[in-house]
Design a protein around this motif. Structure first.
Motif, PDB file in Angstrom:
ATOM      1  N   ARG A 249      13.391  -1.045  -0.501  1.00  0.00           N
ATOM      2  CA  ARG A 249      12.320  -1.280  -1.530  1.00  0.00           C
ATOM      3  C   ARG A 249      11.571  -0.482  -2.928  1.00  0.00           C
ATOM      4  O   ARG A 249      11.481  -0.843  -3.740  1.00  0.00           O
ATOM      5  CB  ARG A 249      10.917  -1.986  -0.857  1.00  0.00           C
ATOM      6  CG  ARG A 249      10.995  -2.828   0.020  1.00  0.00           C
ATOM      7  CD  ARG A 249      10.820  -4.466   0.843  1.00  0.00           C
ATOM      8  NE  ARG A 249      10.399  -5.443   0.812  1.00  0.00           N
ATOM      9  CZ  ARG A 249       9.609  -6.120   2.013  1.00  0.00           C
ATOM     10  NH1 ARG A 249       9.128  -4.945   3.144  1.00  0.00           N
ATOM     11  NH2 ARG A 249      10.178  -7.170   2.779  1.00  0.00           N
TER      12      ARG A 249
ATOM     13  N   SER B 238       4.621  -4.958   0.195  1.00  0.00           N
ATOM     14  CA  SER B 238       5.112  -5.022   0.773  1.00  0.00           C
ATOM     15  C   SER B 238       5.725  -3.786   1.913  1.00  0.00           C
ATOM     16  O   SER B 238       6.271  -3.996   2.960  1.00  0.00           O
ATOM     17  CB  SER B 238       6.730  -5.639   0.322  1.00  0.00           C
ATOM     18  OG  SER B 238       6.430  -6.872  -0.268  1.00  0.00           O
TER      19      SER B 238
ATOM     20  N   PHE C  83       3.904  -7.496  -5.977  1.00  0.00           N
ATOM     21  CA  PHE C  83       4.704  -7.910  -4.005  1.00  0.00           C
ATOM     22  C   PHE C  83       5.454  -7.012  -3.923  1.00  0.00           C
ATOM     23  O   PHE C  83       5.472  -6.811  -2.903  1.00  0.00           O
ATOM     24  CB  PHE C  83       5.323  -9.406  -4.530  1.00  0.00           C
ATOM     25  CG  PHE C  83       4.827 -10.441  -4.883  1.00  0.00           C
ATOM     26  CD1 PHE C  83       4.369 -11.327  -4.490  1.00  0.00           C
ATOM     27  CD2 PHE C  83       5.139 -10.681  -6.661  1.00  0.00           C
ATOM     28  CE1 PHE C  83       3.582 -12.062  -4.982  1.00  0.00           C
ATOM     29  CE2 PHE C  83       4.522 -11.764  -7.208  1.00  0.00           C
ATOM     30  CZ  PHE C  83       3.853 -12.789  -6.534  1.00  0.00           C
ATOM     31  N   GLY C  84       5.726  -5.640  -4.167  1.00  0.00           N
ATOM     32  CA  GLY C  84       6.203  -4.836  -4.072  1.00  0.00           C
ATOM     33  C   GLY C  84       5.697  -3.706  -3.298  1.00  0.00           C
ATOM     34  O   GLY C  84       6.194  -3.066  -2.261  1.00  0.00           O
TER      35      GLY C  84
END
Ligand SMILES: Cc1cc2nc3c(=O)[nH]c(=O)nc-3n(C[C@H](O)[C@H](O)[C@H](O)COP(=O)(O)O)c2cc1C
Ligand code: SF4
Ligand code: SF4
Lengths: 75, 440
Positions: B374, B350, B346-347
């Motif tokens: 992030r 994003s 997910f990181g």
């Protein structure tokens, strides 16, 4: 409390599915990132458990539905 | 002292010689000779020469090769049983996952028998009974390599050619061992391959170039190897030089060669260059200024803010937008996640979205701060170093091209030349959600 071996909690990030129980049980050591995955406050994928939190750490290991947490003992 | 060790040059044409046949190979390098095997829990005697050579792995990490071999032998000796399941195995990593790298392909095409010699030398030294040569699926040299392996009848150890899928993380060492054992090319968390790799066996994974050097060390010894290069990481090394230089390509230089000389070998930069990418898409950006006075050795490049990694040096054309380049590569790296670990799965996407906004001028200083957060969220939290490498690529890029970042925050862009320069494999049709058939 008697002297105990140091325990370390290890996370296998390939197994963790962001169920989040660990952060509920050990808010002192673990919080969740924006995607729901645990972050050890101390950083990395392993964290030393203070003696007072050993039983919570054990509960977290059993509570994790995917077996992503593991406790080790060392002197 | 010739510095064309791995890639001999034809004096007539000035090009790298084609040494694909066993006759040409032995004509150029001489015979390998017998390499004595590991015995009684000790590595074979060649280990002394490997240690003396100071050889470090050329796959990215520059880890001392002798130490890794000793760890494999020690791990095999620790096993209680002598079953085949505890015997060491060797995997030659010729996957060359970095899109801007070309060195391993050049070795495969010109001196395949030097890699195969290195595999034999490594296998004997660690006591392996079988070995694999891994090239990514679709590599043009597959047929030629199968033929080359078939021609080597006197080899002590059988070598099998394997073709894992051409995914960026499939060439990470635990993923290769996973593929060789179970046919799934995803990284495995926990034990390192030298402890428990393919099917739980101690597994020595070495880069193709490392093994080619080993093929020469087995012939000429460790002192010969260390005659050239930086004392901390001796020998020659292959560099894939690309981007805004007049003659891009793969060159062989002694480690410690000044970057300026290295660029001169490639005809120098061809137009304005403000930053270089070192080490590939898991590597680091460096300003031209910092790099121009550095030498091409691990510690010196690190001091300049870069990383040699797998030997990639890319001169970014100052006329294209660096932020677009960074965003494109970040999106590619996000798509290459094996989808096993949250911060990576997910990181990285994003981050890639944030970077696309930054490149497109739709980013505020708050958004920029979120990129910073992030970036720190994906480091040290994955089952392998894929997210860490990607984060380093992005964070160093934002620092090196800081002025362009400010320009974009104001809605501008100083690029005068449209288009893209950093190479990317063809886009995948469907992004991978979970490690699935894409890795089989
Ligand atoms: C995401 C990722 C991708 C990698 N890809 C490659 C590769 O394509 N080729 C390679 O030799 N090493 C690659 N590596 C490094 C290997 O894991 C391993 O360290 C290396 O093959 C060991 O060989 P060496 O000691 O000879 O360098 C990669 C590592 C990571 C984390
Ligand atoms: S309880 Fe287990 S699955 Fe849930 S977040 Fe913690 S480690 Fe991950
Ligand atoms: S960090 Fe990414 S690439 Fe590495 S094992 Fe986890 S999901 Fe796979």
């Amino acid at each position: 409390m008697s002297t105990h071996d140091q325990r370390t909690l290890h996370l296998d990030p390939t197994l963790c599915d962001a169920h989040g129980f660990c952060a509920e049980l050990l808010p002192e050591l673990i919080h969740l990132d924006e995607w729901g995955y645990p972050i050890f406050t101390a950083g990395g994928l392993a964290t030393d458990i203070p003696h007072g939190l050993t039983s919570e750490a054990k509960r977290a290991v059993t509570a994790c539905p995917v077996g992503a947490l593991r406790l080790t003992k060392h002197a | 002292m010739s510095t064309h060790r791995l890639l001999p040059i034809d004096p007539q044409t000035g090009r790298v010689r084609d040494l694909r046949t066993p006759t040409a190979h032995i004509g150029a390098f001489g015979p390998l000779g017998t390499v004595r095997s590991a015995a009684h829990g000790k590595p074979g005697p060649l280990i002394e020469e490997i240690a003396a050579s100071g050889l470090r792995g050329r796959g990215g990490g520059w880890f001392p090769t002798a130490r890794k071999m000793e760890a494999v032998v020690a791990s095999a000796a620790d096993r209680r049983t002598r079953s085949p399941g505890s015997r060491p195995v060797v995997i030659a990593n010729a996957m060359e996952g970095e899109p801007a790298s070309g060195k391993d392909a050049v070795l495969l095409a010109h001196v395949p028998h030097l890699i195969l010699d290195g595999i034999q030398a490594a296998a004997a030294t660690v006591g392996a009974t079988d070995a694999y040569l891994a090239v990514h699926r679709g590599t043009p040299s597959v047929k030629m390599l199968e033929h080359a392996i078939g021609e080597r009848r006197s080899d002590a150890v059988r070598v099998e050619l394997i073709t894992p899928p051409a995914r960026y993380v499939a060439s990470e060492e635990s993923a290769l061992a996973h593929w060789a054992g179970d046919g799934v090319a995803t990284p495995v968390f926990g034990d390192r391959p030298f402890e428990r790799g393919m099917n739980g066996r101690p597994t020595l994974v070495q880069n193709a170039e490392t093994l080619a050097h080993l093929g020469l060390i087995a012939r000429h010894g460790g002192a010969w190897f260390a005659e050239v290069g930086d004392p901390e990481a001796p020998g020659t090394t292959l560099v894939s030089v690309g981007g805004r230089v007049r003659q891009p390509g793969v060159i062989e230089v002694p480690t410690g060669t000044p970057v300026a000389d290295l660029l001169a070998r490639c005809g120098d930069t061809d137009g304005p260059v403000e930053g270089f990418l070192t080490g590939g898409y898991g590597g680091a950006w460096v300003t031209s200024e910092a790099l121009s006075s550095a030498a091409w050795a691990p510690a010196q490049v690190r001091d300049a803010g870069g990383v040699i990694g797998a030997g990639i040096l890319w001169a970014l054309d100052a006329q294209v937008c660096p932020l677009h380049e960074i965003a494109r590569v970040a999106a590619y790296m996000a798509g290459e996640s094996a989808g096993q670990c949250g911060p990576c799965r997910f990181g990285l996407p994003s981050l890639a979205d944030d970077l696309e906004d930054l490149a497109g001028g739709a980013c505020t200083s708050d958004d920029l701060a979120r990129i910073g957060e992030r970036l720190s969220l994906v480091v040290n939290r994955g089952g392998c170093k894929h997210p860490d490498g990607t984060a380093r690529f992005v964070s160093t890029g934002l620092a090196v091209f800081e002025a362009e970042v400010s320009e974009h925050l104001r809605g501008g862009c100083t690029a005068t030349r449209p288009g893209h320069t950093l190479p990317l494999p063809k886009a995948r049709k469907t992004p991978v959600k979970r490690a699935g058939k894409d890795f089989k």
